[in-house]
Design a protein around this motif. Structure first.
Motif, PDB file in Angstrom:
ATOM      1  N   SER A 188       5.679  10.201   2.931  1.00 23.31           N
ATOM      2  CA  SER A 188       5.338  10.296   4.346  1.00 23.31           C
ATOM      3  C   SER A 188       4.568  11.596   4.617  1.00 23.31           C
ATOM      4  O   SER A 188       3.673  11.633   5.468  1.00 23.31           O
ATOM      5  CB  SER A 188       6.633  10.215   5.158  1.00 23.31           C
TER       6      SER A 188
ATOM      7  N   ARG B 211      -5.950   9.974   2.554  1.00 22.29           N
ATOM      8  CA  ARG B 211      -6.028   8.631   3.119  1.00 22.29           C
ATOM      9  C   ARG B 211      -7.350   7.972   2.777  1.00 22.29           C
ATOM     10  O   ARG B 211      -7.392   6.790   2.459  1.00 22.29           O
ATOM     11  CB  ARG B 211      -5.825   8.656   4.643  1.00 22.29           C
TER      12      ARG B 211
ATOM     13  N   SER C  43       0.898  11.513   3.094  1.00 23.13           N
ATOM     14  CA  SER C  43       0.029  10.520   3.741  1.00 23.13           C
ATOM     15  C   SER C  43      -0.563  11.013   5.068  1.00 23.13           C
ATOM     16  O   SER C  43      -1.352  10.304   5.689  1.00 23.13           O
ATOM     17  CB  SER C  43       0.792   9.216   3.965  1.00 23.13           C
TER      18      SER C  43
ATOM     19  N   ARG D  16       0.654   0.606   6.866  1.00 25.64           N
ATOM     20  CA  ARG D  16       0.695   1.184   8.216  1.00 25.64           C
ATOM     21  C   ARG D  16      -0.670   1.090   8.912  1.00 25.64           C
ATOM     22  O   ARG D  16      -0.748   1.107  10.130  1.00 25.64           O
ATOM     23  CB  ARG D  16       1.083   2.669   8.162  1.00 25.64           C
ATOM     24  N   ASP D  17      -1.735   1.047   8.091  1.00 25.77           N
ATOM     25  CA  ASP D  17      -3.090   1.097   8.658  1.00 25.77           C
ATOM     26  C   ASP D  17      -3.974  -0.005   8.084  1.00 25.77           C
ATOM     27  O   ASP D  17      -5.189   0.129   8.047  1.00 25.77           O
ATOM     28  CB  ASP D  17      -3.740   2.452   8.345  1.00 25.77           C
TER      29      ASP D  17
ATOM     30  N   ARG E  79      10.733   9.817   9.527  1.00 32.90           N
ATOM     31  CA  ARG E  79       9.554   9.229   8.889  1.00 32.90           C
ATOM     32  C   ARG E  79       8.742   8.427   9.918  1.00 32.90           C
ATOM     33  O   ARG E  79       7.520   8.509   9.967  1.00 32.90           O
ATOM     34  CB  ARG E  79      10.040   8.300   7.778  1.00 32.90           C
TER      35      ARG E  79
ATOM     36  N   ASP F 226       4.950   9.100  10.878  1.00 33.28           N
ATOM     37  CA  ASP F 226       3.943   8.041  10.678  1.00 33.28           C
ATOM     38  C   ASP F 226       3.236   7.672  11.990  1.00 33.28           C
ATOM     39  O   ASP F 226       2.052   7.349  12.004  1.00 33.28           O
ATOM     40  CB  ASP F 226       4.588   6.775  10.082  1.00 33.28           C
TER      41      ASP F 226
ATOM     42  N   ARG G 148       1.043  11.212  13.406  1.00 37.15           N
ATOM     43  CA  ARG G 148       0.049  11.964  12.634  1.00 37.15           C
ATOM     44  C   ARG G 148      -1.341  11.717  13.240  1.00 37.15           C
ATOM     45  O   ARG G 148      -1.593  10.644  13.842  1.00 37.15           O
ATOM     46  CB  ARG G 148       0.091  11.564  11.158  1.00 37.15           C
TER      47      ARG G 148
ATOM     48  N   SER H 237       0.825  -1.213   0.000  1.00 34.47           N
ATOM     49  CA  SER H 237       0.000   0.000   0.000  1.00 34.47           C
ATOM     50  C   SER H 237       0.861   1.266   0.000  1.00 34.47           C
ATOM     51  O   SER H 237       0.470   2.297  -0.546  1.00 34.47           O
ATOM     52  CB  SER H 237      -0.959  -0.003   1.194  1.00 34.47           C
ATOM     53  N   GLY H 238       2.043   1.195   0.602  1.00 30.03           N
ATOM     54  CA  GLY H 238       2.933   2.357   0.642  1.00 30.03           C
ATOM     55  C   GLY H 238       3.321   2.832  -0.753  1.00 30.03           C
ATOM     56  O   GLY H 238       3.542   4.030  -0.975  1.00 30.03           O
TER      57      GLY H 238
ATOM     58  N   TYR I  97       1.016   5.521  -1.965  1.00 31.54           N
ATOM     59  CA  TYR I  97       1.322   6.860  -1.421  1.00 31.54           C
ATOM     60  C   TYR I  97       2.557   7.427  -2.122  1.00 31.54           C
ATOM     61  O   TYR I  97       2.649   8.622  -2.387  1.00 31.54           O
ATOM     62  CB  TYR I  97       1.559   6.789   0.093  1.00 31.54           C
ATOM     63  N   ARG I  98       3.506   6.546  -2.415  1.00 32.27           N
ATOM     64  CA  ARG I  98       4.727   7.001  -3.098  1.00 32.27           C
ATOM     65  C   ARG I  98       4.403   7.497  -4.506  1.00 32.27           C
ATOM     66  O   ARG I  98       4.938   8.506  -4.960  1.00 32.27           O
ATOM     67  CB  ARG I  98       5.737   5.847  -3.175  1.00 32.27           C
TER      68      ARG I  98
END
Ligand code: DC
Length: 278
Positions: free
Chosen positions: A155, A164, A158, A185-186, A233, A237, A240, A90-91, A94-95
């Motif tokens: 980072s 999100r 996101s 992360r989630d 980072r 993360d 937030r 999933s990251g 975001y990238r």
């Protein structure tokens, strides 16, 4: 030999001293006085065979969350290969958005513009043996999105709740049919709160930094910069406001600080197999 009876009829019939043999259609018929153990063995064999031969076994949703450098990607990719599932990073989504923001010269703090950018983007993850290939509006950006500026930007973009929400909706679409190991992360807390298995993979920060340095074969000042980036980072993360990095209440937390990759994989695989039997 008596008449056939269904599952519900088994208990009262037993109370009367009957004995039963389990047939393949989960029917029972009285056979002989000592049949209880026999019936249990048959039931076990039946379930075992069903599990081994079921042409459409249940396909799990497996969530692997944790900080950068804990080994999520490697474990997710190896586990997915073992189970015949797809692994989704999933990251990388975001990238990809962060890269588009860089190219479009957008501020990483402009939530509305970033949300619109996401909405107008086509981000595709293509699972492959070495990880995910990432297509941004049809272009392969798999290598570019791993560079330092994009890593930092990912980072930052996101942190925005609307960004999100957009990501979570896309990620749910990708994993909804199961047969997926999704890492991020989630995933266990927001994307798939009902995932069949949730792993939170953690490790001592110093060990995570060292692993990244070895992975990227870097030393000296470059390595020191990487360690500082990683720490920053991590901090962002975890702190937030929207979906901070944290273990879901029902996640299995694995601290890989003193474990080899094979040991972590074995533990996660064992958990996955136990979920498949449920
Ligand atoms: O896993 P990664 O290093 O490729 O992730 C890049 C960034 O994306 C990370 O710093 C935080 C963000 N991210 C996130 O907020 N939620 C996810 N599920 C995955 C990544």
């Amino acid at each position: 030999m008596g008449k056939r009876m269904n599952l519900e009829a088994l208990v009262p019939a037993f109370a009367k001293g009957g004995d039963f043999l389990v047939s393949e259609r989960a029917h029972f018929r009285p056979v002989r006085p000592d049949a209880w153990a026999h019936a249990q063995m048959k039931a076990f064999a039946y379930n075992f065979l069903r599990l081994m031969t079921d042409p459409t076994p249940r396909k799990l949703i497996i969530a692997i969350d944790g900080p950068a450098g804990a080994g999520k990607s490697t474990i997710a990719s190896r586990l997915a290969r073992k189970l015949g599932y797809v692994n989704l990073e999933s990251g990388a989504m975001y990238r990809a958005l962060a890269l588009k923001a860089i190219k479009s010269d957008l501020s990483f703090d402009d939530e509305a513009a970033l949300f619109k950018l996401a909405h107008d983007s086509h981000i595709e993850l293509v699972p492959s043996i070495g990880g995910n290939h990432v297509l941004l509006d049809g272009c392969d950006v798999s290598v570019r999105i791993r560079e330092r500026d994009v890593t930092e930007a990912a980072s930052r973009v996101s942190v925005h709740p609307r960004v999100r929400e957009w990501m979570v909706a896309r990620q749910r679409e990708l994993g909804v049919n199961g047969g997926v190991v999704m890492e991020g992360r989630d995933i266990g807390t927001k994307v798939f709160p009902d995932a069949d298995l949730k792993i939170f993979l953690d490790a001592d920060p110093v060990v995570r930094e060292q692993r990244r340095m070895e992975q990227q074969k870097i030393k000296g000042e470059v390595a020191a910069n990487l360690a500082a980036d990683l720490r920053e980072r991590d901090r962002r993360d975890r702190t937030r406001a929207a979906s901070p990095l944290m273990a879901a209440e029902d996640a299995v937390v694995i601290d890989s600080t003193k474990m080899s990759e094979d040991e972590v994989l074995a533990q996660v695989e064992e958990l996955a197999v136990s979920r498949l039997k449920k």
